[in-house]
Design an enzyme around this catalytic site. Structure first.
Site, PDB file in Angstrom:
ATOM      1  NE  ARG A 170      -3.201  -2.845  -0.162  1.00 55.95           N
ATOM      2  CZ  ARG A 170      -2.926  -3.551  -0.782  1.00 55.95           C
ATOM      3  NH1 ARG A 170      -1.988  -3.414  -1.808  1.00 55.95           N
ATOM      4  NH2 ARG A 170      -3.281  -4.834  -0.882  1.00 55.95           N
TER       5      ARG A 170
HETATM    6  C1  LIG Z   1     -15.328  -0.070  -0.315  1.00 59.01           C
HETATM    7  C2  LIG Z   1     -14.127   0.071  -0.487  1.00 59.01           C
HETATM    8  C3  LIG Z   1     -13.255  -1.035  -0.666  1.00 59.01           C
HETATM    9  C4  LIG Z   1     -11.878  -0.897  -0.901  1.00 59.01           C
HETATM   10  N1  LIG Z   1     -11.099  -1.937  -1.115  1.00 59.01           N
HETATM   11  C5  LIG Z   1      -9.714  -1.868  -1.301  1.00 59.01           C
HETATM   12  C6  LIG Z   1      -8.973  -2.821  -1.470  1.00 59.01           C
HETATM   13  O1  LIG Z   1      -9.302  -4.182  -1.729  1.00 59.01           O
HETATM   14  N2  LIG Z   1      -7.692  -2.836  -1.628  1.00 59.01           N
HETATM   15  C7  LIG Z   1      -6.928  -1.498  -1.584  1.00 59.01           C
HETATM   16  O2  LIG Z   1      -5.654  -1.263  -1.908  1.00 59.01           O
HETATM   17  N3  LIG Z   1      -7.890  -0.356  -1.291  1.00 59.01           N
HETATM   18  C8  LIG Z   1      -9.163  -0.639  -1.053  1.00 59.01           C
HETATM   19  N4  LIG Z   1      -9.801   0.584  -0.713  1.00 59.01           N
HETATM   20  C9  LIG Z   1      -9.159   1.792  -0.669  1.00 59.01           C
HETATM   21  C10 LIG Z   1      -9.310   2.606  -1.876  1.00 59.01           C
HETATM   22  O3  LIG Z   1     -10.434   2.286  -2.618  1.00 59.01           O
HETATM   23  C11 LIG Z   1      -7.908   2.518  -2.885  1.00 59.01           C
HETATM   24  O4  LIG Z   1      -7.048   3.016  -1.863  1.00 59.01           O
HETATM   25  C12 LIG Z   1      -8.046   3.352  -4.167  1.00 59.01           C
HETATM   26  O5  LIG Z   1      -6.978   2.759  -4.912  1.00 59.01           O
HETATM   27  C13 LIG Z   1      -8.108   4.896  -3.871  1.00 59.01           C
HETATM   28  O6  LIG Z   1      -8.208   5.330  -5.085  1.00 59.01           O
HETATM   29  P1  LIG Z   1      -8.787   6.783  -5.479  1.00 59.01           P
HETATM   30  O7  LIG Z   1      -8.872   7.197  -6.853  1.00 59.01           O
HETATM   31  O8  LIG Z   1     -10.076   6.862  -4.506  1.00 59.01           O
HETATM   32  O9  LIG Z   1      -7.849   7.530  -4.249  1.00 59.01           O
HETATM   33  P2  LIG Z   1      -8.104   8.935  -3.468  1.00 59.01           P
HETATM   34  O10 LIG Z   1      -8.847   8.470  -2.290  1.00 59.01           O
HETATM   35  O11 LIG Z   1      -8.945   9.977  -4.028  1.00 59.01           O
HETATM   36  O12 LIG Z   1      -6.743   9.491  -3.265  1.00 59.01           O
HETATM   37  C14 LIG Z   1      -5.874   8.579  -2.218  1.00 59.01           C
HETATM   38  C15 LIG Z   1      -4.538   9.153  -2.399  1.00 59.01           C
HETATM   39  O13 LIG Z   1      -4.016   9.177  -4.043  1.00 59.01           O
HETATM   40  C16 LIG Z   1      -3.782  10.323  -4.284  1.00 59.01           C
HETATM   41  N5  LIG Z   1      -4.022  10.546  -5.796  1.00 59.01           N
HETATM   42  C17 LIG Z   1      -5.256  10.112  -6.459  1.00 59.01           C
HETATM   43  N6  LIG Z   1      -5.212  10.182  -7.676  1.00 59.01           N
HETATM   44  C18 LIG Z   1      -3.981  10.745  -8.031  1.00 59.01           C
HETATM   45  C19 LIG Z   1      -3.333  11.244  -9.273  1.00 59.01           C
HETATM   46  N7  LIG Z   1      -3.871  11.296 -10.298  1.00 59.01           N
HETATM   47  N8  LIG Z   1      -2.058  11.673  -9.054  1.00 59.01           N
HETATM   48  C20 LIG Z   1      -1.610  11.633  -7.778  1.00 59.01           C
HETATM   49  N9  LIG Z   1      -2.049  11.194  -6.835  1.00 59.01           N
HETATM   50  C21 LIG Z   1      -3.401  10.702  -6.499  1.00 59.01           C
HETATM   51  C22 LIG Z   1      -4.474  11.210  -3.411  1.00 59.01           C
HETATM   52  O14 LIG Z   1      -3.815  12.682  -3.677  1.00 59.01           O
HETATM   53  C23 LIG Z   1      -4.425  10.667  -2.121  1.00 59.01           C
HETATM   54  O15 LIG Z   1      -3.074  10.952  -1.634  1.00 59.01           O
HETATM   55  C24 LIG Z   1     -11.362   0.462  -0.691  1.00 59.01           C
HETATM   56  C25 LIG Z   1     -12.074   1.362  -0.310  1.00 59.01           C
HETATM   57  C26 LIG Z   1     -13.385   1.408  -0.291  1.00 59.01           C
HETATM   58  C27 LIG Z   1     -14.094   2.679   0.100  1.00 59.01           C
END
Ligand SMILES: Cc1cc2nc3c(=O)[nH]c(=O)nc-3n(C[C@H](O)[C@H](O)[C@H](O)COP(=O)(O)OP(=O)(O)OC[C@H]3O[C@@H](n4cnc5c(N)ncnc54)[C@H](O)[C@@H]3O)c2cc1C
Length: 292
Positions: A170
């Site tokens: 992660r």
């Molecule tokens: C129901 C649920 C299930 C989940 N299951 C998992 C799982 O199985 N495995 C897992 O690893 N995670 C899981 N997660 C956590 C999450 O979904 C992941 O970490 C996901 O990849 C985050 O992506 P996001 O676009 O929503 O990022 P955000 O939450 O919007 O941002 C997270 C971080 O990434 C950075 N970021 C986002 N986009 C960019 C970009 N284009 N450039 C630079 N930085 C960026 C942001 O600045 C921030 O620091 C889960 C979450 C939920 C709510």
């Protein structure tokens, strides 16, 4: 002259961020920008650097908790079409940083390309997944990544090749301002076999998440040799709450928020869990979610 003059068409002031995150909590961003091109983003980033304003990238908001006080500076979302493309070329898939991870997975599977289907069920964008090397028990996004094009805080654009990229549990070395595009080198496999594997993985993913509730998932990272969920349960914390936020009974690494919940409730519950797991089991849990 207003500090962001020339960017009025892509910037909104005092944008409530709750609507852009999974937990639906937290305050407003001073400014919220949705640039339509890389040039526009670069211009905005340079202006913010001159002003000394912080800039943050928002993806799908599925790994973020925004504090009740809100966020200073500019929050950028890569929601325009130019940041959301997904193109399959032979055994590669090239995706914009703002593309939905689910779309990238479906496009790859549809073209008979294996690798990313292990991530099915993870919400958010390709950029967010790369930033945190998102994954499941059967694989992370990192090993499939061939290169990533990023924008630095100066507005400069750089492409990082596989040998420069580091991925851990992660975590990744991709902590530059914005991941604009990434290329994934995948493996050929029959689309039928892949579709079945993806469906199986989807069922596993959905079974590990609370259904139909306002939930936030993977609150804590799994420490070496254990799962955060098992430790929270072992510490007797299932169902514990702070204000209007409680630990999900069926999936203890998820929090469920009720009416009137605040980000402070979430932060207090995180602290409570960390303290109790530390004192009862001697294990330090680290949050997976990021707090703004
Ligand atoms: C129901 C649920 C299930 C989940 N299951 C998992 C799982 O199985 N495995 C897992 O690893 N995670 C899981 N997660 C956590 C999450 O979904 C992941 O970490 C996901 O990849 C985050 O992506 P996001 O676009 O929503 O990022 P955000 O939450 O919007 O941002 C997270 C971080 O990434 C950075 N970021 C986002 N986009 C960019 C970009 N284009 N450039 C630079 N930085 C960026 C942001 O600045 C921030 O620091 C889960 C979450 C939920 C709510």
């Amino acid at each position: 002259m207003p500090p962001l003059s020339g960017f009025e068409h892509i910037v909104r002031a005092r944008e409530p961020l709750a609507q852009h995150t999974w937990f639906r909590l937290g305050g407003a961003a001073d400014y919220f920008a949705e640039p339509t091109s890389i040039d526009e983003l670069s211009g905005l980033v340079k202006r913010c650097a001159e002003l000394g304003w912080p800039v943050r990238l928002l993806g799908g908001g599925s790994n973020l908790l925004v504090r009740d006080e809100g966020v200073p500076g500019v929050v950028v979302r890569l929601s325009a079409g130019s940041f959301r493309h997904t193109t399959v070329r032979e055994s590669r898939i090239v995706c914009g940083g703002g593309a939905k991870l689910g779309h990238a997975i479906s496009a790859a599977v549809g073209q008979g390309l294996a690798g990313l289907e292990t991530l099915v069920g993870i919400p958010g964008t390709v950029g967010g997944a790369l930033h945190g090397n998102s994954g499941t028990e059967v694989g992370d996004i990192g090993p499939w990544t061939e290169s990533a094009t990023v924008m630095l805080r100066t507005g400069e654009i750089v492409t990082r090749q596989r040998d420069e990229l580091r991925f851990g549990y992660r975590a990744s070395s991709l902590d530059e301002l914005a991941i604009l595009e990434a290329s994934f080198q995948l493996e050929r496999e029959s689309p039928e076999v892949l579709t079945k594997r993806m469906q199986r993985q989807w069922i596993i993913a959905k079974a590990s998440q609370p259904a139909g509730e306002l939930s936030m998932g993977c609150i804590f990272k799994n420490p070496l040799g254990a799962t955060a969920a098992a430790l929270i349960e072992q510490a007797g914390l299932k169902g514990s709450r702070s204000g209007q936020v409680e630990i999900c009974g069926a999936h203890p690494n998820f929090f469920i928020s009720g009416t009137g919940a605040t980000s402070r409730d979430v932060l207090n519950l995180i602290e409570l869990v960390r303290n109790q797991v530390q004192s009862r089991l001697g294990v330090t849990l680290s949050p997976q979610i990021e707090v703004w």
